[in-house]
Design a protein around this motif. Structure first.
Motif, PDB file in Angstrom:
ATOM      1  N   GLY A   1      45.130  34.287  40.882  1.00 55.85           N
ATOM      2  CA  GLY A   1      43.784  33.862  41.265  1.00 55.85           C
ATOM      3  C   GLY A   1      43.766  33.182  42.615  1.00 55.85           C
ATOM      4  O   GLY A   1      44.240  33.717  43.605  1.00 55.85           O
ATOM      5  N   LYS A   2      43.215  31.956  42.660  1.00 58.54           N
ATOM      6  CA  LYS A   2      43.064  31.246  43.936  1.00 58.54           C
ATOM      7  C   LYS A   2      44.394  31.026  44.626  1.00 58.54           C
ATOM      8  O   LYS A   2      44.504  31.128  45.846  1.00 58.54           O
TER       9      LYS A   2
ATOM     10  N   LYS B   1      33.215  38.359  46.416  1.00 63.76           N
ATOM     11  CA  LYS B   1      34.274  38.654  45.435  1.00 63.76           C
ATOM     12  C   LYS B   1      35.377  39.569  45.949  1.00 63.76           C
ATOM     13  O   LYS B   1      36.130  40.134  45.169  1.00 63.76           O
TER      14      LYS B   1
ATOM     15  N   GLN C   1      34.932  33.374  45.820  1.00 67.57           N
ATOM     16  CA  GLN C   1      33.991  34.435  45.471  1.00 67.57           C
ATOM     17  C   GLN C   1      32.860  34.528  46.487  1.00 67.57           C
ATOM     18  O   GLN C   1      32.000  35.397  46.363  1.00 67.57           O
TER      19      GLN C   1
ATOM     20  N   ARG D   1      35.856  41.711  36.368  1.00 68.41           N
ATOM     21  CA  ARG D   1      34.678  40.846  36.360  1.00 68.41           C
ATOM     22  C   ARG D   1      34.591  39.948  37.584  1.00 68.41           C
ATOM     23  O   ARG D   1      33.492  39.596  38.021  1.00 68.41           O
ATOM     24  N   ARG D   2      35.723  39.600  38.180  1.00 67.81           N
ATOM     25  CA  ARG D   2      35.741  38.617  39.272  1.00 67.81           C
ATOM     26  C   ARG D   2      36.052  39.208  40.632  1.00 67.81           C
ATOM     27  O   ARG D   2      35.927  38.514  41.646  1.00 67.81           O
ATOM     28  N   THR D   3      36.487  40.462  40.696  1.00 63.03           N
ATOM     29  CA  THR D   3      37.029  40.988  41.948  1.00 63.03           C
ATOM     30  C   THR D   3      36.376  42.305  42.340  1.00 63.03           C
ATOM     31  O   THR D   3      36.246  43.216  41.520  1.00 63.03           O
TER      32      THR D   3
END
Length: 366
Positions: free
Chosen positions: A14-15, A176, A182, A242-244
């Motif tokens: 992630g981050k 994103k 995001q 969902r996030r990327t």
């Protein structure tokens, strides 16, 4: 295979993964826009070396010679630097000029004497304590620097345009795309060749969150030294989870071809002309032909510097590209006739129902 696992690891992190890995589609877009066929490629915060790998892939895919480019880089995280060395080694890319020191390129530039032809970088996001107070006299910040004690983004934008005439193109990216934020970022492309200097250069940066620069002394005199190209690509890309989000090959080609068309010497045709270079457009030699550039509402606009000055040097592409034209295929006479016929049929049905109700009531005995 290494690049695949590196990407999967960065996604899982992630981050934290964003510190070592720039998503492939962003790197591919940068390299396709800058076209580093030959010269010295420099990344001052190189992470795992993705910019270098993609640059060499670009040369190979366009039948160039790998020996025509050389890479220079620097990384402050030793573990990430080792990943970069491994990433380059398994591809046979010379990494002898990819350096590590824990101060980073801001405080301890390992390539002070380098005259790079292309500088491509994705600097760290949202770093407040970057020792800006110690660098106020540094030549790299001749147009101004933001520190924890100063503001003035507008003044820096103005000086980059009025004093340096460096801003070539701004590309707004979709949200994103990056692993560690995001929010939508912007690519900034700067070109020292705009002013017609012999040592001209070309720079591209991801702004707001990122930064990419390039310079190429082999470029001819810039055909549009008093214009800036704004590309609003916020509606491109597709979600891979969902996030990327990720840019497709067609998305990348659309953006890069728009920039290349704009960089040709042909004057702009009327607004609404196509900005793309399709695969079936070829010149007499069989090479891809670049169609003339034209503004496309909601996507791209070539804007005179005088107009940018009127808007107080705002560099947001959406401000200039505007909203896309809605395709209006509404045929009023045809639609009116259809609605009229439907309404008349409903009136006839209502009349029949009313008669049936009256007849039924008449048979009721009280």
């Amino acid at each position: 295979m290494f690049e695949y696992f590196l990407g999967e690891f960065a996604l899982a992190e992630g981050k934290q993964g964003g510190q070592l890995y720039t998503p492939r589609s962003i790197v591919e877009l940068l390299v396709n826009m800058l076209e580093p066929y030959q010269g010295r490629v420099f990344d001052p915060c190189c992470g795992s070396g993705g910019m270098f790998v993609q640059s060499e892939k670009f040369v190979e895919e366009h039948q160039g010679r790998i020996s025509d480019i050389s890479i220079y880089g620097q990384e402050s995280n030793q573990t990430t630097w080792r990943l970069a060395k491994m990433n380059l080694a398994i591809r046979g890319i010379d990494s002898s000029q990819v350096k590590w020191n824990n101060e980073g390129s801001f405080l301890n530039d390992a390539h002070q004497d380098l005259k790079a032809d292309f500088i491509i970088a994705n600097p760290p996001f949202n770093v407040s304590d970057w020792s800006g107070e110690q660098l106020r006299g540094d030549a790299r910040w001749q147009y101004g620097a933001l520190t924890s004690k100063t503001s003035g983004e507008g003044d820096i934008r103005k000086r980059l345009i009025t004093d340096g005439n460096l801003i070539d193109c701004i590309v707004n990216l979709p949200a994103k795309l990056f692993l560690n934020t995001q929010i939508p970022a912007a690519l900034w492309f700067m070109n020292r060749n705009r002013a017609g200097m012999d040592i001209g250069g070309h720079m591209g940066t991801t702004g707001g969150a990122n930064d990419v620069r390039a310079n190429n002394h082999l470029l001819p005199r810039h055909p549009r030294p008093h214009e800036i190209l704004f590309i609003d690509a916020r509606n491109l890309g597709h979600l891979i989870n969902r996030r990327t989000r990720e840019l497709s090959h067609d998305d990348i080609q659309k953006i890069a071809d728009t920039y290349h068309a704009w960089r040709t010497a042909d004057p702009s045709p009327s607004v609404g002309a196509r900005c793309t270079r399709p695969d079936d457009a070829v010149d007499a030699t069989g090479a891809d032909a670049i169609l003339p550039y034209g503004d496309v509402r909601g996507f791209c606009a070539s804007v005179p510097i005088s107009r940018v000055a009127e808007l107080d040097y705002v560099l947001t592409p959406g401000r200039y590209a505007g909203l896309p034209d809605e395709e209006d295929d509404f045929n009023f006479p045809e639609r009116f006739a259809a609605l009229k016929a439907e309404f008349e049929a409903q009136l006839q049905e209502e009349e029949a129902l009313n008669r049936a109700i009256v007849e039924s009531l008449a048979r009721v005995k009280v």
